[in-house]
Design a protein around this motif. Structure first.
Motif, PDB file in Angstrom:
ATOM      1  N   ILE A 142      40.346  58.961  35.755  1.00 18.64           N
ATOM      2  CA  ILE A 142      40.226  57.496  35.780  1.00 18.64           C
ATOM      3  C   ILE A 142      39.817  57.096  37.194  1.00 18.64           C
ATOM      4  N   ASP A 143      38.690  56.399  37.292  1.00 21.41           N
ATOM      5  CA  ASP A 143      38.198  55.963  38.602  1.00 21.41           C
ATOM      6  C   ASP A 143      37.191  54.838  38.358  1.00 21.41           C
ATOM      7  N   LYS A 144      36.516  54.403  39.428  1.00 23.90           N
ATOM      8  CA  LYS A 144      35.497  53.359  39.242  1.00 23.90           C
ATOM      9  C   LYS A 144      34.142  54.020  39.007  1.00 23.90           C
ATOM     10  N   ILE A 201      42.892  52.048  28.066  1.00 26.67           N
ATOM     11  CA  ILE A 201      43.040  51.668  29.474  1.00 26.67           C
ATOM     12  C   ILE A 201      43.873  50.387  29.578  1.00 26.67           C
ATOM     13  N   GLU A 202      43.591  49.438  28.678  1.00 27.17           N
ATOM     14  CA  GLU A 202      44.341  48.171  28.650  1.00 27.17           C
ATOM     15  C   GLU A 202      45.809  48.402  28.299  1.00 27.17           C
ATOM     16  N   LEU A 249      45.929  48.699  32.807  1.00 26.81           N
ATOM     17  CA  LEU A 249      44.804  48.705  33.756  1.00 26.81           C
ATOM     18  C   LEU A 249      43.678  47.825  33.219  1.00 26.81           C
ATOM     19  N   ASP A 250      42.835  47.314  34.119  1.00 26.29           N
ATOM     20  CA  ASP A 250      41.717  46.465  33.735  1.00 26.29           C
ATOM     21  C   ASP A 250      40.490  47.340  33.444  1.00 26.29           C
ATOM     22  N   PRO A 251      40.065  47.391  32.172  1.00 18.71           N
ATOM     23  CA  PRO A 251      38.943  48.284  31.810  1.00 18.71           C
ATOM     24  C   PRO A 251      37.607  47.844  32.418  1.00 18.71           C
ATOM     25  N   ASP A 252      37.557  46.614  32.960  1.00 19.00           N
ATOM     26  CA  ASP A 252      36.324  46.205  33.636  1.00 19.00           C
ATOM     27  C   ASP A 252      36.263  46.773  35.053  1.00 19.00           C
ATOM     28  N   ILE A 253      37.395  47.276  35.546  1.00 16.28           N
ATOM     29  CA  ILE A 253      37.423  47.888  36.884  1.00 16.28           C
ATOM     30  C   ILE A 253      37.497  49.406  36.775  1.00 16.28           C
TER      31      ILE A 253
END
Ligand code: 2NL
Length: 361
Positions: free
Chosen positions: A222-224, A299-300, A304-308
Motif C-alpha cells: 500500500i503506497d501512493k 482500503i476504505e 484509509l482514503d482510496p483516493d490517496i
C-alpha cells in the motif's frame, strides 16, 4: 566388666576384619552400634552408674565405641577401593565400536519454502507479518468485500465456532486465508506498507489435492501511485528468484476476486524435460498466483482514503509452491508425519537459505 569389654572389642574387631562385603560389614555395624547393638547396650548402662564408676568405665566404653566406629570406617573404605579396582580391571570402553546413530530431524519442506519466501521478499523490502488463526467474520470476510451471500462463507467451506463464541456481533472462525493479517496491518499501521503474510489456513475440504489445513502466503503493498506494473515486476522478480531461473515467463489473465479490482490470475510457463514439467520457457502454462489491485472498498474498510492510497495484493499456496519446486506429487503426504517422507524431502537444519548461495542449495 573390664575383661568383658576387652573381649567384646576383640570379637567386634575380628568380625570387622572378616567381613568381606559391604553388606556383611553393615551387619556388623548394626550388631554393635544399632539400636539393639552390643556397644549401644553398654553405652546405655552408663546412665545408671555411680559418678565414681562412670569416671572409670566411661572412657573405656567410649573408647570401645570410637575404635569400633573407626574400624568400620577403615574397612568400608578398603572394601570400596577393592570393589572399584575390581570394576576398573574388568570393565572397559571399546573405542573401536561404531557409535550409535543419533536420529536427526529435518526441516519440513513447508518451513523451508516459507524461509525462502521470507528471504526473497525481504530483499524487495517486505516485512513478514503474522496474525491469528482464530479470526472473526469481519477480518476474514466483511473487510475484504466478501458479500454475506458469497459461497466461501457457507458452512461447508468454512470452519465456524459455535454462535456463543461470537465477539461484537462477529462470528468466530478458523481463517480461510491469511488476508485478515493484511487487514489488521492496514488498520494498525500507517502506509506505506510492504508485507508478506505466510501461515496456516483452514477450509472444510479434503481430497488428493485439498487438505483441511494448508499453508498460504499473501503479499500486500500500500503506497501512493501503485499500479499493475509494480505488481507484475514484483511477481516476476519473486518467481525468478524462487525457481532460480532467468527464463521464467509470466502470463497475466483477467480474473475476479471480491477484494481486488482489477484481478489477475498469474500463470507461469513450463517446458517438458524428459516427460516432466519444468518451470521455465513457455510450452505450457500453469496457474501459480492470484492477485490484483486492492479494491477501494477494502482500503476504505481499513480506514484509509482510496483516493490517496492504492496497492496490490497477491496470494498463493505454500504447499503448492513447494511441490512445484521440489517435485512432491501428493499434498496429503505433507501432513502425514511419515518419517521416511520427511527424511527424503526434508532439509538439513543447517542449510540456511541465502540468495547468494542459491535459495534451494
Ligand atoms: C489465491 C488468490 C489472492 C489477495 C489474495 C488480498 C488481501 C487483501 C486485500 C486484497 Cl488484505 N487482496 N489478497 C488478493 C488476490 C488474490 O489470493 O489464489 N490465493 C490462493
Amino acid at each position: 566388666m573390664m575383661t568383658d569389654i576387652a573381649t567384646l572389642q576383640t570379637e567386634l574387631m575380628a568380625a570387622i576384619d572378616s567381613a568381606d562385603t559391604l553388606d556383611a560389614l553393615d551387619a556388623v555395624r548394626i550388631s554393635a552400634l544399632g539400636k539393639q547393638g552390643s556397644v549401644s547396650a553398654l553405652l546405655k548402662t552408663m546412665g545408671a552408674m555411680s559418678p565414681d564408676e562412670r569416671q572409670t568405665q566411661g572412657p573405656i566404653i567410649n573408647g570401645l565405641r570410637e575404635s569400633v566406629t573407626a574400624g568400620l570406617a577403615a574397612k568400608k573404605a578398603a572394601l570400596e577401593t577393592a570393589e572399584l579396582n575390581r570394576r576398573l580391571a574388568s570393565e572397559y570402553v571399546d573405542m573401536t565400536l561404531p557409535a550409535p546413530e543419533t536420529p536427526r530431524g529435518t526441516v519440513h519442506p513447508v518451513s523451508q519454502v516459507m524461509d525462502e519466501l521470507a528471504e526473497i521478499f525481504a530483499d524487495m523490502g517486505f516485512a513478514v507479518a503474522e496474525g491469528r488463526e482464530i479470526e472473526d467474520d469481519w477480518h476474514n470476510f466483511t473487510a475484504l468485500n466478501i458479500p454475506e451471500t458469497h459461497p466461501a462463507r457457507a458452512m461447508h467451506d468454512t470452519f465456524y465456532f459455535p454462535d456463543e463464541m461470537a465477539r461484537e456481533g462477529s462470528k468466530m472462525l478458523l481463517r480461510t486465508h491469511t488476508s485478515p493479517v493484511q487487514i489488521r496491518t492496514m488498520t494498525s499501521q500507517e502506509p506505506p506498507i510492504r508485507i508478506i503474510a505466510p501461515g496456516r489456513v483452514y477450509r472444510s475440504d479434503s481430497d488428493a489435492t485439498h487438505t483441511p489445513m494448508f499453508h498460504q502466503i499473501e503479499g500486500l503493498v500500500i503506497d501512493k501511485g501503485i499500479h499493475l506494473g509494480h505488481l507484475k515486476w514484483t511477481l516476476e522478480t519473486f518467481l525468478k528468484a524462487y525457481f532460480e531461473r532467468e527464463d521464467v515467463v509470466l502470463r497475466l489473465r483477467p480474473s475476479y476476486f471480491p477484494f481486488t479490482e482489477p484481478s489477475v490470475e498469474v500463470d507461469v510457463g513450463y517446458s517438458m524435460v524428459n516427460g516432466k514439467r519444468v518451470i521455465g520457457g513457455s510450452e505450457g502454462w500453469m496457474e501459480v498466483l492470484g492477485s490484483g489491485m486492492v479494491h477501494r472498498k477494502v482500503i476504505e474498510a481499513c480506514g484509509l482514503d482510496p483516493d490517496i492510497w492504492q496497492g496490490f495484493a497477491f496470494g498463493t499456496g505454500v504447499d503448492r509452491l513447494a511441490m512445484l519446486k521440489y517435485g512432491m506429487d501428493d499434498l496429503r503426504a505433507f501432513f502425514d508425519g511419515d518419517n521416511r517422507w520427511l527424511q527424503h524431502y526434508g532439509f538439513d537444519a543447517l542449510d540456511v537459505p541465502t540468495l547468494s548461495g542459491g535459495v534451494g542449495a
